[in-house]
Design a protein around this motif. Structure first.
Motif, PDB file in Angstrom:
ATOM      1  N   VAL A 104       0.823  -1.212   0.000  1.00 34.63           N
ATOM      2  CA  VAL A 104       0.000   0.000   0.000  1.00 34.63           C
ATOM      3  C   VAL A 104       0.859   1.265   0.000  1.00 34.63           C
ATOM      4  O   VAL A 104       0.581   2.220  -0.727  1.00 34.63           O
ATOM      5  CB  VAL A 104      -0.967  -0.016   1.207  1.00 34.63           C
ATOM      6  N   VAL A 105       1.919   1.253   0.788  1.00 32.58           N
ATOM      7  CA  VAL A 105       2.733   2.459   0.961  1.00 32.58           C
ATOM      8  C   VAL A 105       3.752   2.655  -0.165  1.00 32.58           C
ATOM      9  O   VAL A 105       4.016   3.794  -0.565  1.00 32.58           O
ATOM     10  CB  VAL A 105       3.444   2.442   2.339  1.00 32.58           C
ATOM     11  N   PHE A 106       4.309   1.566  -0.688  1.00 33.48           N
ATOM     12  CA  PHE A 106       5.392   1.706  -1.664  1.00 33.48           C
ATOM     13  C   PHE A 106       5.035   1.220  -3.073  1.00 33.48           C
ATOM     14  O   PHE A 106       5.152   1.975  -4.028  1.00 33.48           O
ATOM     15  CB  PHE A 106       6.655   0.984  -1.170  1.00 33.48           C
ATOM     16  N   ASN A 107       4.639  -0.029  -3.219  1.00 36.07           N
ATOM     17  CA  ASN A 107       4.462  -0.596  -4.553  1.00 36.07           C
ATOM     18  C   ASN A 107       3.267  -0.012  -5.312  1.00 36.07           C
ATOM     19  O   ASN A 107       3.382   0.292  -6.499  1.00 36.07           O
ATOM     20  CB  ASN A 107       4.365  -2.119  -4.484  1.00 36.07           C
ATOM     21  N   VAL A 108       2.128   0.131  -4.650  1.00 35.71           N
ATOM     22  CA  VAL A 108       0.946   0.657  -5.342  1.00 35.71           C
ATOM     23  C   VAL A 108       1.176   2.084  -5.861  1.00 35.71           C
ATOM     24  O   VAL A 108       0.853   2.369  -7.022  1.00 35.71           O
ATOM     25  CB  VAL A 108      -0.315   0.555  -4.461  1.00 35.71           C
ATOM     26  N   PRO A 109       1.729   3.004  -5.068  1.00 36.30           N
ATOM     27  CA  PRO A 109       1.978   4.338  -5.631  1.00 36.30           C
ATOM     28  C   PRO A 109       2.904   4.317  -6.855  1.00 36.30           C
ATOM     29  O   PRO A 109       2.689   5.074  -7.806  1.00 36.30           O
ATOM     30  CB  PRO A 109       2.610   5.110  -4.471  1.00 36.30           C
ATOM     31  N   MET A 110       3.900   3.439  -6.840  1.00 39.41           N
ATOM     32  CA  MET A 110       4.771   3.336  -8.018  1.00 39.41           C
ATOM     33  C   MET A 110       4.009   2.764  -9.204  1.00 39.41           C
ATOM     34  O   MET A 110       4.195   3.207 -10.349  1.00 39.41           O
ATOM     35  CB  MET A 110       6.005   2.494  -7.700  1.00 39.41           C
ATOM     36  N   ASN A 111       3.136   1.771  -8.945  1.00 44.58           N
ATOM     37  CA  ASN A 111       2.319   1.209 -10.028  1.00 44.58           C
ATOM     38  C   ASN A 111       1.390   2.262 -10.610  1.00 44.58           C
ATOM     39  O   ASN A 111       1.207   2.336 -11.829  1.00 44.58           O
ATOM     40  CB  ASN A 111       1.489   0.028  -9.512  1.00 44.58           C
TER      41      ASN A 111
END
Length: 169
Positions: A104-111
């Motif tokens: 939620v904090v790292f991968n989704v924002p990059m996606n």
């Protein structure tokens, strides 16, 4: 321990391991393979993967295990106690924070950032090589380890409880 709890723990061990396996594939060879394609090809493929992941069993396991993990932690802390209870708490917390939280904090924002880019643009190419590949893969490896550790901790707790016939306190 009730049959429901026993079966839930067994299912959870398998679910944690399956989630870890998917993440392991990405950290081990999928991201390296995408990095060897043309930059626009890697971006385009990852954009497709990020859209398709919502349509399959993986997402049900991944998201479904978040509340299950909190329930496992609560059961371990409030019902079981002692050493196996501590392992249950750790299994649930490690998955919830190290896998679900990191996503939620790292991968989704990059996606999401990658999804909004034209795969053939210079901006996408720069983001892909300088930011997305190294950072996304790093955080994905954290998710891989967290899921695997949760599976192992839950397995050890279940074995401890069944071998010693530990009843909830």
């Amino acid at each position: 321990m009730t049959s429901f709890i026993f079966v839930t723990f067994q299912f959870s061990i398998i679910a944690y391991a399956l989630v870890s396996g998917v993440f392991l594939a990405f950290s081990d060879f999928i991201m390296r393979s995408l990095a060897k394609t043309s930059e626009s090809g890697g971006v385009d493929t990852m954009q497709i993967i990020n859209r398709e992941v919502f349509r399959w069993v993986f997402m049900a396991l991944f998201i479904g295990m978040a509340p299950v993990s909190l329930a496992i932690a609560a059961y371990g802390g409030f019902v079981v106690g002692n050493e196996p209870g501590t392992l249950l708490v750790l299994a649930g917390v490690v998955y919830f924070l190290g896998c679900f939280g990191v996503t939620v904090v790292f991968n989704v924002p990059m996606n999401e950032a990658l999804a909004g880019m034209d795969a053939s643009s210079a901006e996408a190419s720069d983001y892909w090589t300088r930011t997305y590949l190294p950072r996304w893969t790093f955080w994905n490896t954290i998710r891989t380890a967290a899921s695997a550790v949760s599976a192992a901790l839950l397995l050890f707790a279940l074995l401890w409880m069944t071998q010693n016939q530990i009843q909830p306190v």
